[in-house]
Design a protein around this motif. Structure first.
Motif, mmCIF file in Angstrom:
data_model
loop_
_atom_site.group_PDB
_atom_site.id
_atom_site.type_symbol
_atom_site.label_atom_id
_atom_site.label_comp_id
_atom_site.label_asym_id
_atom_site.label_seq_id
_atom_site.Cartn_x
_atom_site.Cartn_y
_atom_site.Cartn_z
ATOM 1 N N MET A 1 0.883 -1.202 -0.106
ATOM 2 C CA MET A 1 -0.376 0.021 0.393
ATOM 3 C C MET A 1 0.844 1.327 0.141
ATOM 4 O O MET A 1 2.091 1.304 0.632
ATOM 5 C CB MET A 1 -0.494 0.299 1.151
ATOM 6 C CG MET A 1 -2.023 1.457 1.526
ATOM 7 S SD MET A 1 -3.125 1.386 2.890
ATOM 8 C CE MET A 1 -3.778 2.840 2.929
ATOM 9 N N SER A 2 0.638 1.777 -1.238
ATOM 10 C CA SER A 2 1.981 3.532 -1.071
ATOM 11 C C SER A 2 0.602 4.470 -0.834
ATOM 12 O O SER A 2 -0.248 4.605 -1.631
ATOM 13 C CB SER A 2 2.492 3.587 -2.171
ATOM 14 O OG SER A 2 3.032 4.441 -2.828
ATOM 15 N N LEU A 3 1.339 5.375 -0.200
ATOM 16 C CA LEU A 3 0.444 6.650 -0.241
ATOM 17 C C LEU A 3 0.610 6.836 -1.250
ATOM 18 O O LEU A 3 -0.040 8.086 -2.117
ATOM 19 C CB LEU A 3 1.198 7.295 1.425
ATOM 20 C CG LEU A 3 0.529 6.659 2.079
ATOM 21 C CD1 LEU A 3 1.395 7.453 3.691
ATOM 22 C CD2 LEU A 3 -0.777 6.424 3.042
ATOM 23 N N ARG A 4 1.938 7.536 -2.059
ATOM 24 C CA ARG A 4 1.946 7.750 -3.081
ATOM 25 C C ARG A 4 0.808 8.097 -4.032
ATOM 26 O O ARG A 4 0.324 9.134 -4.436
ATOM 27 C CB ARG A 4 3.027 7.217 -4.200
ATOM 28 C CG ARG A 4 3.530 8.418 -5.676
ATOM 29 C CD ARG A 4 5.179 7.594 -6.063
ATOM 30 N NE ARG A 4 5.718 7.625 -4.874
ATOM 31 C CZ ARG A 4 6.704 6.845 -3.946
ATOM 32 N NH1 ARG A 4 5.470 5.471 -4.090
ATOM 33 N NH2 ARG A 4 6.988 7.065 -3.137
ATOM 34 N N ARG A 5 -0.367 7.388 -4.135
ATOM 35 C CA ARG A 5 -1.123 7.775 -5.552
ATOM 36 C C ARG A 5 -2.033 7.830 -3.797
ATOM 37 O O ARG A 5 -3.259 8.827 -4.785
ATOM 38 C CB ARG A 5 -2.458 6.157 -5.569
ATOM 39 C CG ARG A 5 -2.481 5.099 -4.273
ATOM 40 C CD ARG A 5 -2.793 4.140 -4.236
ATOM 41 N NE ARG A 5 -3.126 3.768 -3.120
ATOM 42 C CZ ARG A 5 -4.520 3.083 -2.309
ATOM 43 N NH1 ARG A 5 -5.596 4.274 -3.404
ATOM 44 N NH2 ARG A 5 -4.981 2.896 -1.941
ATOM 45 N N LEU A 6 -2.205 8.485 -3.352
ATOM 46 C CA LEU A 6 -3.407 9.648 -2.357
ATOM 47 C C LEU A 6 -2.717 11.099 -2.189
ATOM 48 O O LEU A 6 -3.378 11.737 -1.887
ATOM 49 C CB LEU A 6 -3.341 8.999 -0.976
ATOM 50 C CG LEU A 6 -4.088 7.470 -0.921
ATOM 51 C CD1 LEU A 6 -3.478 6.714 0.516
ATOM 52 C CD2 LEU A 6 -5.048 7.171 -1.453
ATOM 53 N N ARG A 7 -1.830 11.002 -2.470
ATOM 54 C CA ARG A 7 -1.179 12.512 -2.784
ATOM 55 C C ARG A 7 -1.656 13.331 -4.219
ATOM 56 O O ARG A 7 -2.032 12.842 -5.013
ATOM 57 C CB ARG A 7 0.613 12.696 -2.543
ATOM 58 C CG ARG A 7 1.232 12.619 -1.092
ATOM 59 C CD ARG A 7 2.494 12.982 -1.378
ATOM 60 N NE ARG A 7 3.056 13.101 -2.661
ATOM 61 C CZ ARG A 7 4.418 12.178 -2.751
ATOM 62 N NH1 ARG A 7 4.647 11.167 -1.790
ATOM 63 N NH2 ARG A 7 4.873 11.835 -4.031
ATOM 64 N N GLY A 8 -1.762 14.435 -4.063
ATOM 65 C CA GLY A 8 -1.691 15.324 -5.193
ATOM 66 C C GLY A 8 -1.640 16.696 -4.438
ATOM 67 O O GLY A 8 -1.156 17.290 -5.707
ATOM 68 N N GLU A 9 -2.438 16.999 -3.473
ATOM 69 C CA GLU A 9 -2.483 18.548 -3.896
ATOM 70 C C GLU A 9 -1.537 18.725 -1.781
ATOM 71 O O GLU A 9 -0.697 18.059 -1.307
ATOM 72 C CB GLU A 9 -3.982 18.588 -3.155
ATOM 73 C CG GLU A 9 -4.829 18.362 -4.409
ATOM 74 C CD GLU A 9 -4.640 19.436 -5.172
ATOM 75 O OE1 GLU A 9 -4.426 20.893 -4.810
ATOM 76 O OE2 GLU A 9 -4.703 19.375 -6.277
ATOM 77 N N PRO A 10 -0.352 19.795 -2.191
ATOM 78 C CA PRO A 10 0.619 20.302 -0.941
ATOM 79 C C PRO A 10 -0.729 20.185 0.154
ATOM 80 O O PRO A 10 -1.613 20.422 -0.130
ATOM 81 C CB PRO A 10 1.251 21.612 -1.452
ATOM 82 C CG PRO A 10 0.638 21.634 -3.181
ATOM 83 C CD PRO A 10 -0.633 20.825 -2.811
ATOM 84 N N ILE A 11 -0.024 20.285 1.101
ATOM 85 C CA ILE A 11 -0.205 20.459 2.464
ATOM 86 C C ILE A 11 -0.302 22.055 2.780
ATOM 87 O O ILE A 11 0.737 21.921 3.258
ATOM 88 C CB ILE A 11 0.448 19.867 3.574
ATOM 89 C CG1 ILE A 11 0.062 18.206 3.026
ATOM 90 C CG2 ILE A 11 -0.422 19.805 4.772
ATOM 91 C CD1 ILE A 11 0.547 16.935 3.845
ATOM 92 N N GLU A 12 -1.089 22.225 3.244
ATOM 93 C CA GLU A 12 -1.298 24.149 3.621
ATOM 94 C C GLU A 12 -0.910 23.939 5.459
ATOM 95 O O GLU A 12 -2.380 23.945 5.730
ATOM 96 C CB GLU A 12 -2.284 25.261 2.481
ATOM 97 C CG GLU A 12 -1.820 24.842 0.933
ATOM 98 C CD GLU A 12 -2.498 26.033 0.387
ATOM 99 O OE1 GLU A 12 -3.152 26.720 1.004
ATOM 100 O OE2 GLU A 12 -2.774 25.918 -1.044
ATOM 101 N N THR A 13 -0.664 25.005 5.738
ATOM 102 C CA THR A 13 -0.907 25.021 7.111
ATOM 103 C C THR A 13 -0.600 26.807 7.149
ATOM 104 O O THR A 13 -0.872 27.484 6.418
ATOM 105 C CB THR A 13 0.290 24.636 8.419
ATOM 106 O OG1 THR A 13 1.817 24.947 7.377
ATOM 107 C CG2 THR A 13 0.603 22.937 7.612
ATOM 108 N N GLY A 14 -1.238 26.965 8.852
ATOM 109 C CA GLY A 14 -1.022 28.856 8.568
ATOM 110 C C GLY A 14 0.409 29.241 7.468
ATOM 111 O O GLY A 14 0.661 30.413 7.300
ATOM 112 N N ARG A 15 1.976 29.324 8.143
ATOM 113 C CA ARG A 15 3.137 29.994 7.612
ATOM 114 C C ARG A 15 3.440 28.459 6.643
ATOM 115 O O ARG A 15 4.631 29.442 6.068
ATOM 116 C CB ARG A 15 3.825 30.060 8.843
ATOM 117 C CG ARG A 15 3.272 31.409 9.319
ATOM 118 C CD ARG A 15 3.831 31.067 10.779
ATOM 119 N NE ARG A 15 4.508 30.049 11.721
ATOM 120 C CZ ARG A 15 4.932 30.245 12.624
ATOM 121 N NH1 ARG A 15 5.983 31.300 13.340
ATOM 122 N NH2 ARG A 15 5.768 28.224 12.575
#
Length: 184
Positions: A16-30
């Motif tokens: 199982m790979s998280l690679r296929r689940l990624r796609g969008e950047p993860i945005e935090t406050g800064r």
């Protein structure tokens, strides 16, 4: 290496790979955690930073070790950007194991430490991982004397259990269910 930053084997790996689940950047406050594809990781590990604006001190001493996992396809990685500058990197050590556990590691360039970025990136990455199908626990390890990393993990809702920091959606051993606390 990344051992002091939290990269240790978790156990049996699964395909199982998280690679296929990624796609969008993860945005935090800064910060923006920008997913790093395998070919990009290969280039960075080889010293080619083309296309990236490196903040002072990045790549740091442990970047090659950590991103080397992603370059081999053995892990998922993100670059940590602050105002468009790459100030660090983070990712998983391997993929989700059969029990739903995934381990994280992270590192920031020295000039960006002590500003709360570590806690912010840990919260963002962990929150995203816990929202992925099949992920039940996110774990991290750090050296006893790495007080800033320990604070970042605790501030992101991890609790220490048997020498590891654990964030879980289900009961952890005899402990109550844990969820990510605080906002991103």
């Amino acid at each position: 290496g990344y051992v002091r930053l939290g990269y240790h084997p978790v156990g049996a790996l699964t395909t199982m790979s998280l690679r296929r689940l990624r796609g969008e950047p993860i945005e935090t406050g800064r910060l923006v955690l920008r997913p790093l594809r395998q070919p990009e990781a290969v280039r960075i590990v080889a010293g080619d930073l083309t296309g990236w604006t490196a903040g002072e001190g990045w790549p740091h001493a442990d970047t090659v070790d950590g991103l080397g996992l992603a370059a081999r396809g053995d892990a998922d990685a993100w670059l940590v950007l602050q105002d468009g500058l790459v100030i660090g990197d983070c990712g998983t050590h391997g993929h989700v194991d059969p029990g739903g556990t995934v381990e994280i590691g992270y590192g920031l360039a020295a000039p960006y430490r002590g500003r709360g970025y570590g806690g912010e990136l840990v919260r963002g990455l962990s929150h995203w991982l816990m929202a992925q199908p099949g992920v039940r626990r996110v774990v991290a390890e750090t050296e006893d004397d790495n007080v800033p990393s320990r604070r970042a993990l605790a501030g992101a809702g991890f609790r220490e259990l048997d020498g590891r920091f654990v964030l879980a959606a289900v009961p952890v051993d005899q402990g109550p269910p844990k969820t990510l606390s605080g906002s991103i």
